[in-house]
Design an enzyme around this catalytic site. Structure first.
Site, PDB file in Angstrom:
ATOM      1  N   ASP A  95       0.851  -1.265   0.000  1.00  0.00           N
ATOM      2  CA  ASP A  95      -0.133  -0.115  -0.153  1.00  0.00           C
ATOM      3  C   ASP A  95       0.925   1.250   0.014  1.00  0.00           C
ATOM      4  OD1 ASP A  95       1.039  -0.350   2.576  1.00  0.00           O
ATOM      5  OD2 ASP A  95      -1.023  -0.865   3.453  1.00  0.00           O
TER       6      ASP A  95
ATOM      7  N   ASN B  67      -8.101  -3.176  13.891  1.00  0.00           N
ATOM      8  CA  ASN B  67      -9.404  -3.437  13.629  1.00  0.00           C
ATOM      9  C   ASN B  67      -9.568  -4.544  12.612  1.00  0.00           C
ATOM     10  OD1 ASN B  67      -8.516  -2.279  11.149  1.00  0.00           O
ATOM     11  ND2 ASN B  67      -9.857  -0.556  11.002  1.00  0.00           N
TER      12      ASN B  67
ATOM     13  N   HIS C 268      -7.499  -4.925   9.776  1.00  0.00           N
ATOM     14  CA  HIS C 268      -7.264  -4.664   8.289  1.00  0.00           C
ATOM     15  C   HIS C 268      -5.851  -5.197   8.087  1.00  0.00           C
ATOM     16  CE1 HIS C 268      -5.128  -0.502   9.516  1.00  0.00           C
ATOM     17  NE2 HIS C 268      -4.256  -1.345   9.206  1.00  0.00           N
TER      18      HIS C 268
ATOM     19  N   GLU D 143      -9.546  -2.179   5.129  1.00  0.00           N
ATOM     20  CA  GLU D 143     -10.330  -1.746   6.024  1.00  0.00           C
ATOM     21  C   GLU D 143     -11.750  -2.602   6.204  1.00  0.00           C
ATOM     22  OE1 GLU D 143      -9.138  -0.058   8.522  1.00  0.00           O
ATOM     23  OE2 GLU D 143      -8.572   2.185   7.715  1.00  0.00           O
TER      24      GLU D 143
END
Ligand code: GLP
Length: 239
Positions: free
Chosen positions: A67, A129, A131, A136
């Protein structure tokens, strides 16, 4: 998914480093998928040390980063390009033209990876979370490389770690390989260290199918995934 718990981050990172070094030594050409964030820093440090001491040859290695932030100036210290240069690329004999990041016209990123016969080994971290990359919660199982919106939770965590706590300095969007892009890798090693990752690792351990609200659960669908954790990240989990 195979889970391996090590005493600490150094031993866990050494395990992942050995997998990468063995692959580089064994294969004439290697495609690595690489991650950023605080988690793989020790891994890159060990790989650099190995290159200096044992002359492991990176000249035939090609890398694809997961990313990149959108909207930061090109040489901003928090771009993932600068991060990778600093921690690894400038310190081993990799050919810079063999290092790749998702670009704005990222539709071509998956095609580029496929044209190089795919990723042999993908290194991943995990967000609190769940990811992976910047996929996400809400990311589709069949997602490819694309522009993504970062959640408030991710912006806050990354502000505290990398932007002196200032959420307004953290980009709100990024380019990320998709979940489908990640699952195409032949082998995956996910690293997770420290107490803040306990809940995510516990949830990952319990994952048996894809849950769109917990993107890392997609790894349950892959046949060669190793989850490498330290004692803190695995404290409340029976492995
Ligand atoms: C970041 C990155 C991910 C990384 C994850 C965990 O925002 N985009 O690739 O794996 O979140 O980060 P850290 O290793 O700093 O905990």
């Amino acid at each position: 998914m195979k889970f391996i718990k090590f005493k600490n981050e150094i031993e866990a990172s050494q395990y992942a480093a050995n997998e990468i070094i063995d692959l580089i030594k064994k294969e004439s050409k290697v495609q690595l998928g690489l991650a950023t964030g605080s988690t793989p820093i020790k891994l890159y440090e060990i790989l650099v040390k190995d290159h200096n001491e044992n002359k492991t040859d990176w000249s035939k290695v090609e890398t694809f980063n997961l990313d990149e932030y959108l909207g930061l100036p090109e040489n901003h210290p928090q771009t993932y390009k600068v991060f990778m240069d600093h921690h690894l690329f400038s310190k081993v004999n990799i050919n810079k033209s063999n290092t790749h990041f998702p670009e704005q016209n990222s539709i071509n990123y998956d095609e580029l990876i496929d044209s190089k016969k795919g990723i042999d080994l993908q290194i991943l971290g995990i967000g609190t979370n769940g990811h992976i990359g910047f996929n996400e919660p809400g990311s589709e199982l069949n997602s490819l490389t694309r522009v993504v919106n970062l959640t408030q939770e991710t912006i806050k965590v990354n502000a505290d770690k990398f932007f002196n706590g200032d959420t307004k300095d953290v980009p709100k969007q990024a380019l990320s390989m998709g979940i489908k892009s990640i699952l195409k890798a032949k082998k995956i090693i996910l690293l997770a260290f420290g107490e803040s990752k306990q809940d995510a690792i516990k949830k990952l351990k319990e994952s048996i199918a894809f849950d769109i609200n917990f993107p890392a659960s997609a790894l349950a669908l892959h046949n060669d995934v190793t989850i490498v954790i330290d004692e803190k990240a695995g404290e409340n989990i029976d492995l």
